[in-house]
Design an enzyme around this catalytic site. Structure first.
Site, PDB file in Angstrom:
ATOM      1  N   LYS A 147       8.462  16.642   9.895  1.00  0.00           N
ATOM      2  CA  LYS A 147       9.385  15.590   9.473  1.00  0.00           C
ATOM      3  C   LYS A 147      10.283  15.141  10.616  1.00  0.00           C
ATOM      4  O   LYS A 147      10.715  13.986  10.664  1.00  0.00           O
ATOM      5  CB  LYS A 147      10.204  16.066   8.272  1.00  0.00           C
ATOM      6  CG  LYS A 147       9.347  16.276   7.024  1.00  0.00           C
ATOM      7  CD  LYS A 147       8.541  15.038   6.660  1.00  0.00           C
ATOM      8  CE  LYS A 147       7.733  15.199   5.392  1.00  0.00           C
ATOM      9  NZ  LYS A 147       6.958  13.978   5.037  1.00  0.00           N
ATOM     10  N   ASN A 169       3.727   7.912   2.412  1.00  0.00           N
ATOM     11  CA  ASN A 169       4.421   8.919   1.618  1.00  0.00           C
ATOM     12  C   ASN A 169       3.660  10.235   1.510  1.00  0.00           C
ATOM     13  O   ASN A 169       4.265  11.282   1.275  1.00  0.00           O
ATOM     14  CB  ASN A 169       4.676   8.363   0.206  1.00  0.00           C
ATOM     15  CG  ASN A 169       5.150   9.432  -0.744  1.00  0.00           C
ATOM     16  OD1 ASN A 169       6.284   9.897  -0.689  1.00  0.00           O
ATOM     17  ND2 ASN A 169       4.271   9.858  -1.650  1.00  0.00           N
ATOM     18  N   ASP A 180      -8.735  11.307   1.260  1.00  0.00           N
ATOM     19  CA  ASP A 180      -8.111  12.514   1.781  1.00  0.00           C
ATOM     20  C   ASP A 180      -7.613  12.210   3.191  1.00  0.00           C
ATOM     21  O   ASP A 180      -8.387  12.138   4.144  1.00  0.00           O
ATOM     22  CB  ASP A 180      -9.127  13.658   1.812  1.00  0.00           C
ATOM     23  CG  ASP A 180      -8.543  14.947   2.372  1.00  0.00           C
ATOM     24  OD1 ASP A 180      -7.350  14.955   2.742  1.00  0.00           O
ATOM     25  OD2 ASP A 180      -9.281  15.942   2.437  1.00  0.00           O
ATOM     26  N   TYR A 235       6.754  22.490   8.443  1.00  0.00           N
ATOM     27  CA  TYR A 235       7.131  21.325   7.648  1.00  0.00           C
ATOM     28  C   TYR A 235       8.303  20.589   8.290  1.00  0.00           C
ATOM     29  O   TYR A 235       8.264  19.361   8.461  1.00  0.00           O
ATOM     30  CB  TYR A 235       7.497  21.753   6.225  1.00  0.00           C
ATOM     31  CG  TYR A 235       8.042  20.615   5.395  1.00  0.00           C
ATOM     32  CD1 TYR A 235       7.197  19.637   4.885  1.00  0.00           C
ATOM     33  CD2 TYR A 235       9.412  20.489   5.147  1.00  0.00           C
ATOM     34  CE1 TYR A 235       7.690  18.573   4.148  1.00  0.00           C
ATOM     35  CE2 TYR A 235       9.911  19.433   4.402  1.00  0.00           C
ATOM     36  CZ  TYR A 235       9.047  18.476   3.913  1.00  0.00           C
ATOM     37  OH  TYR A 235       9.555  17.419   3.195  1.00  0.00           O
ATOM     38  N   LEU A 293       0.852  -1.180   0.000  1.00  0.00           N
ATOM     39  CA  LEU A 293       0.000   0.000   0.000  1.00  0.00           C
ATOM     40  C   LEU A 293       0.893   1.237   0.000  1.00  0.00           C
ATOM     41  O   LEU A 293       1.850   1.316   0.775  1.00  0.00           O
ATOM     42  CB  LEU A 293      -0.913  -0.006   1.224  1.00  0.00           C
ATOM     43  CG  LEU A 293      -1.883   1.168   1.389  1.00  0.00           C
ATOM     44  CD1 LEU A 293      -3.162   0.703   2.103  1.00  0.00           C
ATOM     45  CD2 LEU A 293      -1.271   2.337   2.168  1.00  0.00           C
TER      46      LEU A 293
END
Length: 258
Positions: free
Chosen positions: A156, A87, A62, A152, A12
């Site tokens: 991460k 991802n 979504d 951002y 997946l």
């Protein structure tokens, strides 16, 4: 070629409609994996599925919605997955004080909450079977603070440190489940258009990044940093004082602003 009597291998991939996710799909398809392709842009997924020579299932979802994350798990858990690739994600560039709050929160929901939920849900099943791979796509941004892309970089950091912590827990259990973090530098994808930036250094080809990512995951690497120059940069950061890194990052990010 894959033998006709080979066992089914299924993976997946979220965010499979473009960039690294799309190239990971191509790489896994070349290795014989049947795929569940997940993204918001159904037409992109359909075009990719037509291109690939393996069985593909398309799920238009979504992942900024926690409900849809749970729905994705419920719809995929019966597939006896071997690999889950988290991802899906995006970035926004600009001073923290002036970037749009709703956009920041959407980023946190996709980059953090969706990764957290899907990792936790699928990990439960993988641990019961004592096999499986989870690849969480973080970033070289995950190793430091990121002025002008503060949210951002912080997302991460979360993905990278979460993955490392889970990995250590699995090691103590003696589990055969593998959880890895992919931490690329700039990659030639739609990311810079969405984030409204331009790379100050040439980006790596997404196909090459995906090939390195899949190979590293299957070799059970904990943190996968594609590219010699990016590995060198990540090593060099250890020799810089903590106060200097945000200043350097600010200068790099400032040059990216369009």
């Amino acid at each position: 070629p894959i033998p006709d009597d080979a066992p089914e291998m299924k993976a997946l991939i979220t965010g499979a409609s473009s960039g690294i996710g799309m190239e990971i799909a191509r790489e896994l398809a070349a290795r014989g994996y049947e795929l569940i392709l997940v993204a918001r842009r159904r037409e992109r997924l359909e075009a990719l599925a037509r291109e690939l020579t393996v069985k593909c299932r398309i799920l238009e979802m979504d992942l900024s919605s926690a409900e849809q994350c749970r729905m994705l798990y419920c719809r995929a858990r019966s597939e006896d997955l071997e690999i889950v690739v988290n991802n899906a994600g995006f970035g926004v560039c600009g001073p923290f004080a002036t970037t749009d709050l709703d956009r920041d929160l959407e980023m946190i929901r996709i980059n953090i909450v969706a990764v957290h939920m899907l990792t936790k849900l699928f990990l439960h099943d993988f641990r019961l079977r004592n096999r499986g791979y989870i690849l969480n796509v973080a970033s070289s941004a995950g190793f430091m603070a990121g002025p002008l892309m503060a949210t951002y970089y912080a997302t991460k950091n979360y993905v990278l440190r979460l993955t490392e912590a889970i990995r250590e827990e699995l090691r103590h259990e003696g589990s055969e489940v593998v959880v890895s973090a992919l931490c690329p530098g700039p990659v030639k994808t739609e990311f810079n258009d969405v984030a409204n930036v331009r790379f100050s250094v040439p980006g790596m080809d997404a196909k090459r990044c995906a090939r390195i990512a899949v190979r590293g995951m299957l070799r059970k690497k904990q943190v996968i940093v594609p590219g010699v120059s990016m590995k060198a940069a990540m090593t060099a950061r250890h020799f810089a004082p903590e106060w200097l890194l945000p200043r350097v990052t600010y200068r790099v990010q400032h040059r990216k602003l369009k």
